[in-house]
Design an enzyme around this catalytic site. Structure first.
Site, PDB file in Angstrom:
ATOM      1  CD  GLU A 198      -6.750   2.583   7.070  1.00 38.56           C
ATOM      2  OE1 GLU A 198      -5.942   1.724   7.876  1.00 38.56           O
ATOM      3  OE2 GLU A 198      -6.419   2.695   6.080  1.00 38.56           O
TER       4      GLU A 198
ATOM      5  CD  GLU B 236      -2.282   1.291   2.638  1.00 37.79           C
ATOM      6  OE1 GLU B 236      -3.491   2.147   2.807  1.00 37.79           O
ATOM      7  OE2 GLU B 236      -1.839   0.742   3.583  1.00 37.79           O
TER       8      GLU B 236
END
Length: 265
Positions: free
Chosen positions: A243, A146
């Site tokens: 998130e 990521e």
């Protein structure tokens, strides 16, 4: 179909961690993710998932010394043994929790790292990801990488979408995928829909948050309904991890997700 997963490290902090599973299920979530499971016995987490009928969709490998500022081990020269141990531990939890994917955080470069240092980190990163992908393939799991913005996480080794795609190509493992966090991408690269389109075949998981404050997705500069519409048109069937940091109490801010099955009551 849009499937939303609650990030229990950020959402439902009004509750003790184990109780967040039930709170997420009551709010209409069908899946959960969080940063790390390792402070809890796998049996306890497995029980929480079973009782709430939630699916575990993602968590991270052990990050090193989090309290000291470490944010992953994958690119850190000299820490290869610790990284390999972290892969074994993460995959043990992944099997126990029936979690199909785990994220290997890249780690932070030393301050004022020169070109040689960056090259050493890159070479280490590639070797470690090949090892992780190979081990994960043996048990039918995916490894994710990521890009994380350097405003929130200064010095993070992997920060751009193009860099991540180049790493995926160099490693060349079918089960190494991109964790596409739209919040981080907007800060570092922008042009979200075009990035999603170009990188779609590499995506293993998506995460969302409002930009720039990382609050609910309906707050800030990103118009998520258009992005969700495009993802549906592209045929995305994976999870979208929520998130973000709620502005106030978690449940009160879930109105943005009512169209996708969430509830505020």
């Amino acid at each position: 179909m849009i499937r939303l997963a609650a990030n229990l490290s950020m959402l439902f902090n009004e509750h003790a961690f184990i109780d967040r599973f039930g709170a997420a299920a009551d709010a209409g979530f069908k899946g959960v993710e969080y940063l790390f499971p390792y402070a809890f016995a796998a049996d306890d987490l497995q029980r929480a998932l079973k009782e709430t009928q939630l699916e575990q969709v993602l968590f991270n490998l052990p990050p090193g010394d989090w309290e000291a500022g470490e944010r992953g081990l994958a690119s850190l020269p000299g820490r290869e043994g610790e990284f390999r141990d972290s892969v074994v531990e993460a995959l043990r939890y992944a099997e126990a929790l029936n979690c199909p994917r785990v994220h290997a955080m890249a780690g932070v470069l030393p301050e004022n790292a020169d070109a040689t240092t960056q090259a050493d980190h890159h070479a280490t990163y590639i070797r470690n990801l090949r090892f992780a992908a190979s081990e994960a393939a043996k048990v039918g799991r995916e490894i994710l990488i990521e890009p994380i913005n350097t405003r929130d996480m200064p010095g993070f080794f992997l920060s751009r979408q193009a860099q991540a795609m180049a790493v995926l190509e160099e490693v060349g493992a079918e089960n190494l995928k991109l964790q596409f966090d739209l919040y981080h991408c907007q800060i570092m690269d922008g042009d979200l829909i075009r990035h999603l389109e170009r990188q779609f075949s590499a995506i293993g998981h998506i995460q969302v948050a409002g930009v720039p404050e990382r609050h609910e997705p309906n707050v800030g500069e990103v118009h998520y309904p258009a992005i969700f519409e495009r993802l549906s048109a592209l045929g995305y069937t994976g999870w979208i991890g929520c998130e973000y940091r709620p502005k106030e109490e978690t449940r009160a801010g879930l109105g943005w997700g009512e169209a996708w099955g969430l509830t505020t009551h």
